[in-house]
Design a protein around this motif. Structure first.
Motif, mmCIF file in Angstrom:
data_model
loop_
_atom_site.group_PDB
_atom_site.id
_atom_site.type_symbol
_atom_site.label_atom_id
_atom_site.label_comp_id
_atom_site.label_asym_id
_atom_site.label_seq_id
_atom_site.Cartn_x
_atom_site.Cartn_y
_atom_site.Cartn_z
ATOM 1 N N LEU A 1 0.949 -1.141 -0.115
ATOM 2 C CA LEU A 1 0.065 0.076 -0.011
ATOM 3 C C LEU A 1 0.806 1.293 0.097
ATOM 4 C CD1 LEU A 1 -2.969 1.159 0.160
ATOM 5 C CD2 LEU A 1 -2.821 0.876 2.591
ATOM 6 N N ILE A 2 0.269 2.192 -0.744
ATOM 7 C CA ILE A 2 1.088 3.567 -0.860
ATOM 8 C C ILE A 2 0.649 4.392 0.318
ATOM 9 C CG2 ILE A 2 1.352 5.482 -2.050
ATOM 10 C CD1 ILE A 2 0.807 3.953 -4.581
ATOM 11 N N GLY A 3 1.551 5.208 0.801
ATOM 12 C CA GLY A 3 1.116 6.369 1.895
ATOM 13 C C GLY A 3 1.162 5.703 3.256
ATOM 14 N N LEU B 1 0.297 -0.898 -11.469
ATOM 15 C CA LEU B 1 0.167 -0.508 -9.860
ATOM 16 C C LEU B 1 0.302 -1.766 -8.838
ATOM 17 C CD1 LEU B 1 0.279 2.028 -8.220
ATOM 18 C CD2 LEU B 1 -2.034 1.783 -8.161
ATOM 19 N N THR C 1 4.398 2.906 -8.618
ATOM 20 C CA THR C 1 5.515 4.036 -8.158
ATOM 21 C C THR C 1 6.673 3.288 -7.888
ATOM 22 O OG1 THR C 1 4.413 3.634 -5.976
ATOM 23 C CG2 THR C 1 3.908 5.801 -7.168
ATOM 24 N N GLU D 1 -4.386 -9.993 -11.916
ATOM 25 C CA GLU D 1 -5.376 -9.790 -10.808
ATOM 26 C C GLU D 1 -6.874 -10.053 -11.398
ATOM 27 O OE1 GLU D 1 -4.866 -5.939 -8.967
ATOM 28 O OE2 GLU D 1 -3.395 -6.631 -7.606
ATOM 29 N N TYR E 1 -11.500 -8.751 -10.828
ATOM 30 C CA TYR E 1 -10.672 -7.392 -10.815
ATOM 31 C C TYR E 1 -10.920 -6.303 -9.988
ATOM 32 C CZ TYR E 1 -7.869 -3.497 -12.182
ATOM 33 O OH TYR E 1 -7.055 -2.373 -12.419
ATOM 34 N N VAL E 2 -12.526 -6.222 -10.148
ATOM 35 C CA VAL E 2 -13.081 -5.042 -9.464
ATOM 36 C C VAL E 2 -13.210 -5.339 -7.903
ATOM 37 C CG1 VAL E 2 -15.094 -3.709 -9.259
ATOM 38 C CG2 VAL E 2 -14.377 -4.219 -11.431
ATOM 39 N N HIS E 3 -13.629 -6.659 -7.886
ATOM 40 C CA HIS E 3 -13.698 -7.129 -6.380
ATOM 41 C C HIS E 3 -12.374 -6.944 -5.410
ATOM 42 C CE1 HIS E 3 -17.823 -8.096 -6.754
ATOM 43 N NE2 HIS E 3 -17.550 -9.241 -7.479
ATOM 44 N N ASN F 1 -9.683 -5.150 -6.357
ATOM 45 C CA ASN F 1 -9.268 -3.745 -6.009
ATOM 46 C C ASN F 1 -10.084 -2.714 -5.393
ATOM 47 O OD1 ASN F 1 -6.515 -3.948 -7.130
ATOM 48 N ND2 ASN F 1 -7.656 -4.941 -8.787
ATOM 49 N N SER F 2 -11.409 -3.323 -4.933
ATOM 50 C CA SER F 2 -12.303 -2.480 -4.362
ATOM 51 C C SER F 2 -12.516 -2.782 -2.820
ATOM 52 C CB SER F 2 -13.512 -2.250 -5.032
ATOM 53 O OG SER F 2 -14.153 -3.536 -5.147
ATOM 54 N N TYR G 1 -10.622 -3.829 -0.395
ATOM 55 C CA TYR G 1 -9.549 -3.840 0.442
ATOM 56 C C TYR G 1 -8.571 -2.490 -0.262
ATOM 57 C CZ TYR G 1 -6.845 -7.117 -1.845
ATOM 58 O OH TYR G 1 -6.057 -7.787 -2.552
ATOM 59 N N SER G 2 -7.744 -1.872 0.572
ATOM 60 C CA SER G 2 -6.651 -1.262 -0.057
ATOM 61 C C SER G 2 -5.603 -2.123 -0.324
ATOM 62 C CB SER G 2 -6.266 -0.109 1.210
ATOM 63 O OG SER G 2 -7.062 1.174 1.343
ATOM 64 N N SER G 3 -4.924 -1.753 -1.552
ATOM 65 C CA SER G 3 -3.676 -2.345 -1.906
ATOM 66 C C SER G 3 -3.014 -1.443 -2.618
ATOM 67 C CB SER G 3 -4.302 -3.633 -2.686
ATOM 68 O OG SER G 3 -5.034 -3.269 -4.040
ATOM 69 N N CYS H 1 -11.538 1.503 -9.007
ATOM 70 C CA CYS H 1 -12.327 0.291 -8.155
ATOM 71 C C CYS H 1 -12.169 0.614 -6.854
ATOM 72 C CB CYS H 1 -11.281 -0.847 -8.329
ATOM 73 S SG CYS H 1 -11.451 -1.603 -9.941
ATOM 74 N N ASP I 1 -13.148 3.414 -0.654
ATOM 75 C CA ASP I 1 -11.560 3.267 -0.153
ATOM 76 C C ASP I 1 -10.975 4.674 -0.462
ATOM 77 O OD1 ASP I 1 -9.023 2.900 0.578
ATOM 78 O OD2 ASP I 1 -8.613 1.591 -0.770
#
Lengths: 383, 383
Positions: free
Chosen positions: A111-113, A177, A218, A259, A374-376, A378-379, A381-383, B293, B299
């Motif tokens: 996760l970024i940030g 990403l 990144t 994914e 893919y949608v599930h 990436n939506s 949880y944060s990754s 997503c 999120d």
């Protein structure tokens, strides 16, 4: 086999506790020499993670003693403190090995940030150093996984030397990403400039031509380390081809594990005026969400291929475009061709050929379909 | 109210049988004059549908008597025969109205690569002519729907004149393979060059700044017709503003009805060096599948915003980027800022602000989230 297929390398993969799940999350690859030459290719994203900024600097010296990689956190967009964390990680590795931190590359993914939990990561480094082994390549490949469902390794053999490697991620060298991290090792005796040339040539037609979701990470990092432990100076073309083979193998594995994907899509652009234009057209097709959905639905919707081609600046006449899907030329001269009912799309691999009738250049881009999974993924949880 | 809100226009919407479902699929808008000035903006896709090629030619004359629109088939990538079909459609309208086919614009939407069923379409034209009415705007708006869940109309009133319009689709003027068709009408007395100027200025900051899925259609068409029936020559700025208002209203409706969307996302880029750079950054954010997503999953994943910004060529320093989601500055100076737990994402509208700290230019781009429903809708059948 992975990064320890070539002689002169040890590796380890451990659970440092960076991931809350307790899964392996820290890998270490050490070049035992005698040579310590290295080359690297990094993300072209202008927002670069701290480990990328650090490792780009390290690689300028052309020598890498060790690579430390963590999953569970990208250490991107973490400011000066994040950079200090990367520095401290390299220092810890350097101290444990008795080398300079200036020869320790660092790579992170997750996760970024968010700051990395250094209270867990640094003891993890010590643990990894303690577990270093000439058979540790597999464990290292496992420890760098994030959303990967399998770990990825590849090996190519030369005349008395070996190139091996590991990869994680599902994306493209620049894009992706779902960060792509790759470490390649060789015991061939090759100096840094030649490593660099071989690596850049290989990535240009492999990792640079897979495009899972058009998103650029990144953190993307590809490293090639030479120990020279075979004592063999390879024939340059054979070495370049071995590096390319390993990169192509790993790239194909990345797309196969993208994914949520249910289809691997091979897009071949032919008859382009230049290779760059072939790549531009292939990438435009690869990034068309509507087409990617259609392929998921096993619908040979060639109109979406033409729409994607039409958005590019490549040389072509719309009335001269031909498109085949799985060998059936469903579009001829910019209009309907063979019966789309003839297209068999039951299998995982789908082949799209777009012929621009503008020259002799070609390129192959790999992508995958766009799915609800893919949608599930990436939506949810944060990754 | 739609296209018949302004005086001097009649319209109709009928079921011609082009759609197998039997739903309305053919619309006709007729300018009864006295003026017949018109302007148009078309897709920038180089693969253009036959009706676009035809209508671009018609609009060069600056006069349009009628617009005939069909859903149920895009008539794109259909070769010379497809162009003949468009021509025959315009001729049929012209004959029925006693005008020249050179003043009849044609627009089509639906699946690419299939010929239109002219045996159904041409009798449908006759049926529509017979049903023309000064109250037909609503029915016309209904007949141009494809995957639209609602029909879209808008009206703005000036000092003695009116601008009204209808739209179908869910995408962007240039992009948006879910083709966007828009017909605007006005009874203000405006000549073609002034209509053109007002229309281009309006679309530049409205339809050009919605980006549903980054896919560019072969058929996008926006037309503005003036009947002059009010007898009022409007104040130019007021007229331009009315056209912009109607375009903005319709554009917002298009995003609100985007395929499978559960969130409307307003992306405001501030502090850009130029407006073009603000648009480039906004569009890059709007097209990031991973971010879309994440928004779907409620999120506030600002790292994906920074990753998207990092792929652009806009002027910025990564360490000076600020990002707010729904008013919470989750990213300050390129690193974590306010607590992301403060971001309330329960509502349909999501506001992302990206501050580049490079100048004073701004732009707003609208997009929507990426959902499993989008995948289902675009993979379950050909569209």
């Amino acid at each position: 086999m992975s990064v320890t297929a070539a002689k002169g390398f040890t590796a380890a993969g451990v659970a440092a506790g960076i991931k809350e799940s307790g899964a392996p999350d820290l890998a270490l690859v050490v070049n035992q020499g005698p040579r310590r030459a290295a080359a690297g290719v990094f993300t072209s994203n202008r927002v670069k993670a701290a480990p990328v900024v650090w490792s780009e600097q390290v690689l300028k010296g052309g020598a890498v003693t060790a690579v430390v990689l963590n999953s569970g956190g990208a250490n991107a967009c973490t400011g000066p403190l994040g950079f200090q964390d990367t520095h401290a990680t390299a220092e810890r590795v350097a101290e444990a090995l008795g080398h300079s931190a200036g020869e320790v590359a660092v790579a992170s993914t997750g996760l970024i940030g968010l700051r990395l939990p250094m209270d867990k990561l640094l003891p993890g480094v010590d643990k990894a150093v303690a577990e270093l082994s000439a058979h540790g390549g597999e464990k290292a490949a496992i420890a760098i996984r994030t959303t990967d469902t399998v770990h990825k390794t590849a090996v190519a053999e030369g005349a008395g030397w070996t190139v091996g490697g590991m990869a994680k991620g599902a994306g493209m060298l620049a894009p992706g990403l779902a960060t792509m991290l790759v470490v390649l090792t060789t015991d061939a005796d090759v100096e840094a400039p030649a490593l660099d040339a071989a690596l850049r040539a290989a990535t240009r037609t492999t990792f640079d031509r897979i495009d899972s979701d058009g998103c650029m990470s990144t953190n993307d990092t590809v490293l090639l380390l030479s120990s020279g432990a075979s004592g063999v100076v390879p024939e340059p073309d054979a070495f370049a081809e071995a590096v390319r083979t390993v990169c192509a193998d790993l790239a194909r594995q990345l797309i196969g594990d993208a994914e949520g994907a249910s289809k691997d899509i091979r897009i071949e652009v032919t008859g382009a005026a230049t290779e760059d234009e072939a790549v531009e057209v292939g990438r435009s097709i690869a990034r068309n969400n509507l087409l990617k959905c259609a392929i998921h639905g096993e619908d040979p919707n060639w109109g979406r291929v033409l729409s994607a081609i039409g958005t590019t600046s490549a040389t072509f006449d719309p009335d001269q475009l031909d498109v085949a899907i799985n060998g059936v030329w469903v579009c001829r001269k910019g209009s309907f061709g063979e019966d789309r009912a003839l297209v068999d799309m039951r299998y995982r691999e789908v082949r799209i050929t777009a012929h621009l009738a503008a020259g002799d250049a070609t390129a192959v881009i790999w992508t995958n379909d766009l799915t609800a999974d893919y949608v599930h993924e990436n939506s949810a949880y944060s990754s």
